[in-house]
Scaffold this active site. Structure first.
Site, PDB file in Angstrom:
ATOM      1  N   GLU A  53       5.802   9.359   1.669  1.00 32.14           N
ATOM      2  CA  GLU A  53       4.598   8.564   1.998  1.00 32.14           C
ATOM      3  C   GLU A  53       4.816   7.072   1.756  1.00 32.14           C
ATOM      4  O   GLU A  53       4.077   6.448   0.981  1.00 32.14           O
ATOM      5  CB  GLU A  53       3.429   9.023   1.117  1.00 32.14           C
ATOM      6  N   ARG A 106       4.449   0.338   1.091  1.00 36.42           N
ATOM      7  CA  ARG A 106       4.966  -1.010   0.865  1.00 36.42           C
ATOM      8  C   ARG A 106       6.243  -1.314   1.656  1.00 36.42           C
ATOM      9  O   ARG A 106       6.340  -2.346   2.305  1.00 36.42           O
ATOM     10  CB  ARG A 106       5.269  -1.181  -0.628  1.00 36.42           C
ATOM     11  N   CYS A 114     -13.490 -19.579  -7.656  1.00 38.29           N
ATOM     12  CA  CYS A 114     -14.021 -20.064  -8.929  1.00 38.29           C
ATOM     13  C   CYS A 114     -13.606 -19.156 -10.089  1.00 38.29           C
ATOM     14  O   CYS A 114     -14.442 -18.567 -10.763  1.00 38.29           O
ATOM     15  CB  CYS A 114     -15.538 -20.113  -8.797  1.00 38.29           C
ATOM     16  N   GLU A 115     -12.300 -18.957 -10.255  1.00 36.57           N
ATOM     17  CA  GLU A 115     -11.791 -18.130 -11.351  1.00 36.57           C
ATOM     18  C   GLU A 115     -10.435 -18.673 -11.767  1.00 36.57           C
ATOM     19  O   GLU A 115      -9.588 -18.975 -10.912  1.00 36.57           O
ATOM     20  CB  GLU A 115     -11.615 -16.665 -10.911  1.00 36.57           C
TER      21      GLU A 115
HETATM   22  N1  LLP Z   1       1.093   7.927  -1.697  1.00 37.19           N
HETATM   23  C1  LLP Z   1       0.089   7.823  -2.591  1.00 37.19           C
HETATM   24  C2  LLP Z   1      -0.617   9.032  -2.995  1.00 37.19           C
HETATM   25  C3  LLP Z   1      -0.267   6.561  -3.116  1.00 37.19           C
HETATM   26  O1  LLP Z   1      -1.258   6.463  -4.005  1.00 37.19           O
HETATM   27  C4  LLP Z   1       0.434   5.407  -2.683  1.00 37.19           C
HETATM   28  C5  LLP Z   1       0.080   4.072  -3.191  1.00 37.19           C
HETATM   29  C6  LLP Z   1       1.471   5.565  -1.729  1.00 37.19           C
HETATM   30  C7  LLP Z   1       1.773   6.851  -1.271  1.00 37.19           C
HETATM   31  C8  LLP Z   1       2.273   4.410  -1.197  1.00 37.19           C
HETATM   32  O2  LLP Z   1       3.059   3.836  -2.169  1.00 37.19           O
HETATM   33  P1  LLP Z   1       4.054   2.635  -1.794  1.00 37.19           P
HETATM   34  O3  LLP Z   1       5.155   3.184  -0.930  1.00 37.19           O
HETATM   35  O4  LLP Z   1       3.276   1.621  -1.070  1.00 37.19           O
HETATM   36  O5  LLP Z   1       4.543   2.151  -3.099  1.00 37.19           O
HETATM   37  N2  LLP Z   1      -2.080  -2.466  -4.842  1.00 37.19           N
HETATM   38  C9  LLP Z   1      -0.817  -2.229  -5.535  1.00 37.19           C
HETATM   39  C10 LLP Z   1      -0.161  -0.942  -5.090  1.00 37.19           C
HETATM   40  C11 LLP Z   1      -1.050   0.258  -5.202  1.00 37.19           C
HETATM   41  C12 LLP Z   1      -0.397   1.519  -4.702  1.00 37.19           C
HETATM   42  C13 LLP Z   1      -1.399   2.600  -4.462  1.00 37.19           C
HETATM   43  N3  LLP Z   1      -0.854   3.856  -4.032  1.00 37.19           N
HETATM   44  C14 LLP Z   1       0.094  -3.417  -5.243  1.00 37.19           C
HETATM   45  O6  LLP Z   1      -0.355  -4.358  -4.617  1.00 37.19           O
HETATM   46  O7  LLP Z   1       1.228  -3.459  -5.685  1.00 37.19           O
END
Ligand code: LLP
Length: 427
Positions: free
Chosen positions: A282, A285, A351-352
């Site tokens: 999945e 990023r 404003c933070e």
């Molecule tokens: N699968 C599940 C169940 C997840 O919760 C997530 C990300 C992914 C896949 C994808 O993960 P990735 O390949 O993107 O690492 N907002 C934070 C990241 C939060 C990730 C949430 N879950 C940031 O900006 O670094």
């Protein structure tokens, strides 16, 4: 020393993305502006495909749910990890087949579970309580829903604590030692077909050993569940592969490294068990982060405790640095090759105190009117944006062969009133 990424380049001292001049884009579409390079999205998706030729790649829609991106990935054959009915709705509308979608989430509403059952979407079940609710809903609709349990494998992902999801203390999933009993329970329930198993240990992971540890733990569970006579059709290992936000910190792992951490264990263990479940990943990023920059115009420069550069984007558009202390590389887009001369702290207009994009960066001389580019803004950028401080969200453009198309219009000030109503007494 910063070496520019291969799909970004510098021409006439200007930062270019996908063959388009960022200073021209800023003039044409205004700032702040998210700019995404289409071929980079496709390229990143293909790298995953090549690294895991026999796996299903479910794009994590939360990373960047822009419709054009979902559509592109649908055309490439991606599935989707969705975490809400909103994400499911968008993924289906973009053309991702329902069979390639897994509905994840630790606190789904009954409405969301019902929709999953009605449409025929597989569900990753996060608790026994949810299992029973889902069973009742499926049974009352006379349907059967394929499920996986979200496992909490108790693995440290060695990443920022706020994005570690597989630790024992995390809110996600069922503790490993309770998982086999959960399958026993699910097996007898009306409307429920145990079809897979799921975990996700965290995000922005730069050391691949936790992926191997998680695969071992998941395969131990697969062995026990298979022993119950349950035929698991898929093993979803989530994702979390990190990217090199900091340009001078050496090599970050690639999808191939991710594959090397998972595939040998997965293949050996499934072979030994004589089973052939699909492997599912999945990634979010990795697919989108480095495809996109956020352009912001310098409003003002001030020498105080620090050399503050105030730009027209704030954490309402890119919250990662404020929320998770994340690093984004900064390029002065109209002086991209100029000699670094001074140390600057790039801040937004919110404003933070925490509205800081980048602290104490050595950059070329900056003055009002310059254009700043925040790199690697494609994941958890626009998708986490808000209108905080009365700021309409910015536009997004998509570059293909040097040409730009608007894929999301800049919000207008009237959009701040969207959906709001005055009770008669306030008229
Ligand atoms: N699968 C599940 C169940 C997840 O919760 C997530 C990300 C992914 C896949 C994808 O993960 P990735 O390949 O993107 O690492 N907002 C934070 C990241 C939060 C990730 C949430 N879950 C940031 O900006 O670094």
């Amino acid at each position: 020393m910063f070496t520019i990424k291969d799909h970004l380049e510098i021409k006439n001292n200007h930062l270019m993305i996908g063959g388009a001049d960022t200073t021209v884009l800023a003039e044409q579409f205004g700032t702040p502006l998210y700019v995404t390079n289409e071929s980079r999205v496709i390229g990143n998706f293909s790298s995953y495909r090549k690294a895991f030729p026999d796996a299903d790649i479910n794009y994590a829609a939360k990373a960047n749910g822009s419709f054009a991106i979902l559509r592109m990935l649908a055309r490439e054959g991606a599935g989707a990890d969705v975490f809400s009915f909103g994400e499911l709705y968008m993924a289906l509308l973009a053309g991702i087949p329902r069979k390639k979608i897994l509905f994840n989430g630790n606190s789904k509403t009954d409405f969301e579970l019902q929709k999953a059952v009605e449409i025929g979407i597989k569900v990753s079940v996060d608790s026994l309580d949810e299992l029973h609710t889902l069973s009742k809903i499926a049974d009352s609709l006379g349907k059967t829903v394929e499920i996986a349990f979200r496992v909490n494998p108790d693995v440290s992902a060695k990443t920022h604590p706020k994005i570690s999801t597989g630790l024992r203390t995390s809110k996600f999933g069922i503790p490993s030692e309770e998982v086999v009993d959960a399958y026993k329970e699910a097996n007898g329930l009306p409307g429920i077909l145990p079809a897979g198993i799921h975990c996700h240990i965290g995000s922005q992971i730069l050391d691949t050993t936790p992926f191997t540890e998680a695969t071992h733990k998941m395969m131990d569970l697969v062995e026990k569940i298979t022993g119950l006579g349950i035929n698991l059709k898929f093993v979803d290992m989530g994702s979390g592969l990190g990217i090199p936000y900091k340009k001078d910190e050496g090599q970050a792992p690639t999808p191939l490294d991710h594959a090397k951490a998972i595939l040998p264990v997965f293949e050996e263990r499934t072979k030994a068990l004589g089973i052939s479940p699909r492997l599912v990943l999945e990634p979010g990023r990795f697919i989108v982060a480095d495809t996109t920059i956020l352009l912001a115009r310098v409003n003002t420069v001030k020498k105080a405790a620090r050399n503050f550069v105030g730009v027209d984007a704030g954490f309402n558009l890119l919250v990662r640095p404020t929320m998770n202390d994340s690093y984004h590389h900064v390029v002065v887009a109209n002086k991209a090759n100029s000699k670094p001369e001074d140390t600057y702290t790039i801040v937004g207009p919110i404003c933070e105190t925490g509205d800081i994009f980048a602290k104490d960066r050595t950059l070329p001389h900056i003055e009002k009117g310059d254009l700043v580019a925040l790199l690697d803004a494609g994941a958890y950028g626009f998708s986490m944006s808000s209108q905080y401080n009365g700021r309409p969200r910015c536009a997004e453009v998509l570059i293909k062969d040097g040409e730009a198309d608007v894929i999301r219009s800049r919000e207008d000030f009237v959009d701040l009133l969207n959906g709001q109503k005055l009770p008669a007494r306030l008229m």
